[in-house]
Design an enzyme around this catalytic site. Structure first.
Site, PDB file in Angstrom:
ATOM      1  N   PHE A 139     -85.465  -6.517 -17.954  1.00  0.00           N
ATOM      2  CA  PHE A 139     -84.543  -7.397 -17.228  1.00  0.00           C
ATOM      3  C   PHE A 139     -84.261  -6.364 -16.073  1.00  0.00           C
ATOM      4  O   PHE A 139     -83.438  -5.408 -16.499  1.00  0.00           O
ATOM      5  CB  PHE A 139     -83.532  -7.940 -18.130  1.00  0.00           C
ATOM      6  CG  PHE A 139     -82.466  -8.969 -17.450  1.00  0.00           C
ATOM      7  CD1 PHE A 139     -82.952 -10.230 -17.164  1.00  0.00           C
ATOM      8  CD2 PHE A 139     -81.305  -8.685 -16.911  1.00  0.00           C
ATOM      9  CE1 PHE A 139     -82.318 -11.119 -16.702  1.00  0.00           C
ATOM     10  CE2 PHE A 139     -80.464  -9.307 -16.535  1.00  0.00           C
ATOM     11  CZ  PHE A 139     -80.884 -10.965 -16.095  1.00  0.00           C
ATOM     12  N   ASP A 208     -82.477  -2.977 -26.450  1.00  0.00           N
ATOM     13  CA  ASP A 208     -81.881  -4.040 -25.962  1.00  0.00           C
ATOM     14  C   ASP A 208     -82.491  -5.207 -26.553  1.00  0.00           C
ATOM     15  O   ASP A 208     -83.237  -5.635 -26.646  1.00  0.00           O
ATOM     16  CB  ASP A 208     -82.216  -4.447 -24.392  1.00  0.00           C
ATOM     17  CG  ASP A 208     -81.341  -5.442 -23.792  1.00  0.00           C
ATOM     18  OD1 ASP A 208     -80.950  -6.574 -24.411  1.00  0.00           O
ATOM     19  OD2 ASP A 208     -81.163  -5.550 -22.708  1.00  0.00           O
ATOM     20  N   TYR A 233     -74.293 -14.701 -26.155  1.00  0.00           N
ATOM     21  CA  TYR A 233     -74.334 -16.024 -25.606  1.00  0.00           C
ATOM     22  C   TYR A 233     -75.688 -16.880 -25.670  1.00  0.00           C
ATOM     23  O   TYR A 233     -75.780 -17.851 -25.397  1.00  0.00           O
ATOM     24  CB  TYR A 233     -73.785 -15.973 -24.144  1.00  0.00           C
ATOM     25  CG  TYR A 233     -74.344 -15.249 -23.203  1.00  0.00           C
ATOM     26  CD1 TYR A 233     -75.817 -15.418 -22.503  1.00  0.00           C
ATOM     27  CD2 TYR A 233     -73.661 -14.291 -22.850  1.00  0.00           C
ATOM     28  CE1 TYR A 233     -76.089 -14.474 -21.654  1.00  0.00           C
ATOM     29  CE2 TYR A 233     -74.444 -13.169 -22.083  1.00  0.00           C
ATOM     30  CZ  TYR A 233     -75.615 -13.347 -21.288  1.00  0.00           C
ATOM     31  OH  TYR A 233     -76.009 -12.841 -20.343  1.00  0.00           O
ATOM     32  N   LYS A 234     -76.729 -16.121 -25.991  1.00  0.00           N
ATOM     33  CA  LYS A 234     -77.848 -16.768 -26.211  1.00  0.00           C
ATOM     34  C   LYS A 234     -78.110 -17.402 -27.786  1.00  0.00           C
ATOM     35  O   LYS A 234     -77.275 -18.297 -28.227  1.00  0.00           O
ATOM     36  CB  LYS A 234     -78.991 -15.883 -25.800  1.00  0.00           C
ATOM     37  CG  LYS A 234     -79.259 -15.390 -24.480  1.00  0.00           C
ATOM     38  CD  LYS A 234     -80.234 -14.394 -24.155  1.00  0.00           C
ATOM     39  CE  LYS A 234     -80.262 -14.200 -22.905  1.00  0.00           C
ATOM     40  NZ  LYS A 234     -79.287 -13.293 -22.377  1.00  0.00           N
ATOM     41  N   ARG A 384     -89.825 -21.360 -18.844  1.00  0.00           N
ATOM     42  CA  ARG A 384     -89.449 -20.743 -20.021  1.00  0.00           C
ATOM     43  C   ARG A 384     -88.873 -21.761 -20.788  1.00  0.00           C
ATOM     44  O   ARG A 384     -88.050 -22.537 -20.248  1.00  0.00           O
ATOM     45  CB  ARG A 384     -88.559 -19.712 -19.912  1.00  0.00           C
ATOM     46  CG  ARG A 384     -89.066 -18.308 -19.123  1.00  0.00           C
ATOM     47  CD  ARG A 384     -87.956 -17.051 -19.160  1.00  0.00           C
ATOM     48  NE  ARG A 384     -86.614 -17.583 -19.424  1.00  0.00           N
ATOM     49  CZ  ARG A 384     -85.561 -16.925 -19.846  1.00  0.00           C
ATOM     50  NH1 ARG A 384     -86.007 -15.680 -20.284  1.00  0.00           N
ATOM     51  NH2 ARG A 384     -84.375 -17.298 -19.854  1.00  0.00           N
TER      52      ARG A 384
END
Length: 410
Positions: A139, A208, A233-234, A384
């Site tokens: 990312f 990560d 938050y995922k 996605r």
């Protein structure tokens, strides 16, 4: 090609046999098929009332007393201990606070400092450790942070594909920053094997976990990971901008030298000493005053795992079943050649999302969202779809593939 009625019937049967089906009722959902939990998880239904209590009573009535009486001061460690089992860690090694980006910076610089300290006569001796390897497919923010950390520590930065890390390691490698799951493709990387390779080279592994925690087993303690970070938050459904977490393996905690020493990580935070003395334990990962409102919203969201006795193993099993079924439905419904899966088919190499390459992906996703199927788009050509097993069912999966096929045909 399978008939839609056949696969829809199979979806009903799979949902009827789903051991996690009851957990779905603990979330705020509607008629939309929500397959974007890999970007922002759905709202657990009980969280608004808990947040209201924090605002009205803890803040509104108790005010500053809540730092002690409501447990605000120790919330980063307490909530860290709640996350720990979800990433395979024992208590006392995870602390919650700051953003993933800030925690990447803290852990990467600390890893380099430990490696360079080793070279000055510590447990691992040899040439100066002045190189950082970073996941070449990472990312973007992780790459930006790694580049800054390299400048700060006098290291060279080398982007390397995860599969090529073992061959790229050398006696100058200080630290390696890797993603457990690739955010674009959904590929699951070999955390045990790569961690072992990094250790064999005398370096430190920083992982990560943003796209894996809460979706699949991680095994931080089991596999000897040095340091790890992740967002909440995922798949942990902590809410937009909920604080990230930081893992420091227990035996490394006395050596964890954060580049952001703050009063919250001081051994005597209220002593207001001019000189910094780090606290013991994972508390060293703290910096400043925690974001209490978002932190306690996350705390409430984690109740879903406790109250329903949800196991990560069960979540992983359903995740693989959901993604398998989605790929089957896409293969049955979508015309040949219109999309291509870039997510590995092998279970050992797949996270909890499916990425489909599509020439006009941005416009296709826009039309999908208009038709009630929410995923997201990553430039230049990737659709996605993220599958959160706590609230996504097999009927959702079948409908998503069917709407995708109609959208592409239209």
């Amino acid at each position: 090609m399978s008939e839609p009625t056949s696969l829809a019937g199979e979806a009903e049967q799979l949902d009827a046999a789903d051991g996690l089906a009851a957990v779905r009722g603990r979330f705020v959902l509607d008629d939309v098929t929500y397959l974007d939990g890999n970007s922002l998880g759905a709202l657990p239904a009980h969280v608004p009332a808990r947040v209201a209590d924090v605002v009205r009573r803890q803040w509104g009535e108790l005010r500053i007393r809540s730092w002690e009486e409501s447990g605000w001061w120790t919330a980063p460690e307490r909530i860290g201990d709640r996350i720990a089992p979800l990433v395979g860690a024992a208590a006392g090694q995870v602390v919650v606070g700051d953003s993933t980006s800030v925690n990447v910076f803290k852990t990467l610089v600390a890893a380099v400092r430990m490696a360079q300290e080793d070279g000055r006569g510590g447990a691992r001796t040899g040439p100066v450790r002045d190189e950082i390897l970073v996941d070449a497919t990472t990312f973007p923010t992780d790459g930006y942070i790694a580049e800054s950390a390299a400048r700060m520590t006098g290291c060279a930065l080398r982007p390397v594909a995860p599969a090529e890390v073992p061959g790229a390691l050398g006696d100058r490698t200080a630290a390696v920053l890797l993603n457990h799951v690739d955010y674009r493709s959904g590929r699951l990387h070999d955390l045990p094997g790569l961690t072992a390779a990094v250790h064999a080279a005398g370096a430190y592994a920083v992982w990560d976990l943003c796209h894996s925690a809460g979706a699949l087993p991680v095994g931080l303690d089991e596999h000897g990971v040095d340091l790890a970070v992740g967002c909440t938050y995922k798949y942990l459904n902590g809410g937009p901008g909920s604080p990230a977490y930081l893992y420091v393996r227990r035996d490394l905690q006395p050596r964890f030298d954060s580049p952001l020493p703050g009063w919250n990580s001081h051994a005597e935070p209220f002593g207001m000493r001019p000189a910094y003395a780090p606290a013991s334990g994972a508390v060293r990962g703290r910096v400043g005053t925690p974001d209490i409102l978002s932190l306690l919203a996350l705390d409430a969201a984690l109740d879903v795992w406790d109250e329903d006795a949800v196991s990560v193993a069960a979540v992983r099993a359903k995740s693989l079943a959901l993604t398998d079924f989605f790929l089957r439905c896409v293969g049955a419904y979508v015309p040949d050649g219109r999309v291509e899966s870039v997510t590995p088919a092998a279970h050992a190499e797949r996270g909890s999302q499916v990425a489909l390459r599509c020439d006009d992906a941005g416009e296709v996703m826009k039309r999908l969202i208009e038709r009630g199927v929410v995923g997201d788009y990553r430039a230049p050509d990737v659709l996605r779809f993220g599958f959160t097993p706590l609230y996504v069912g097999f009927a959702d999966v079948e409908r998503a593939a069917r709407v995708l096929a109609r959208t592409l045909a239209g």
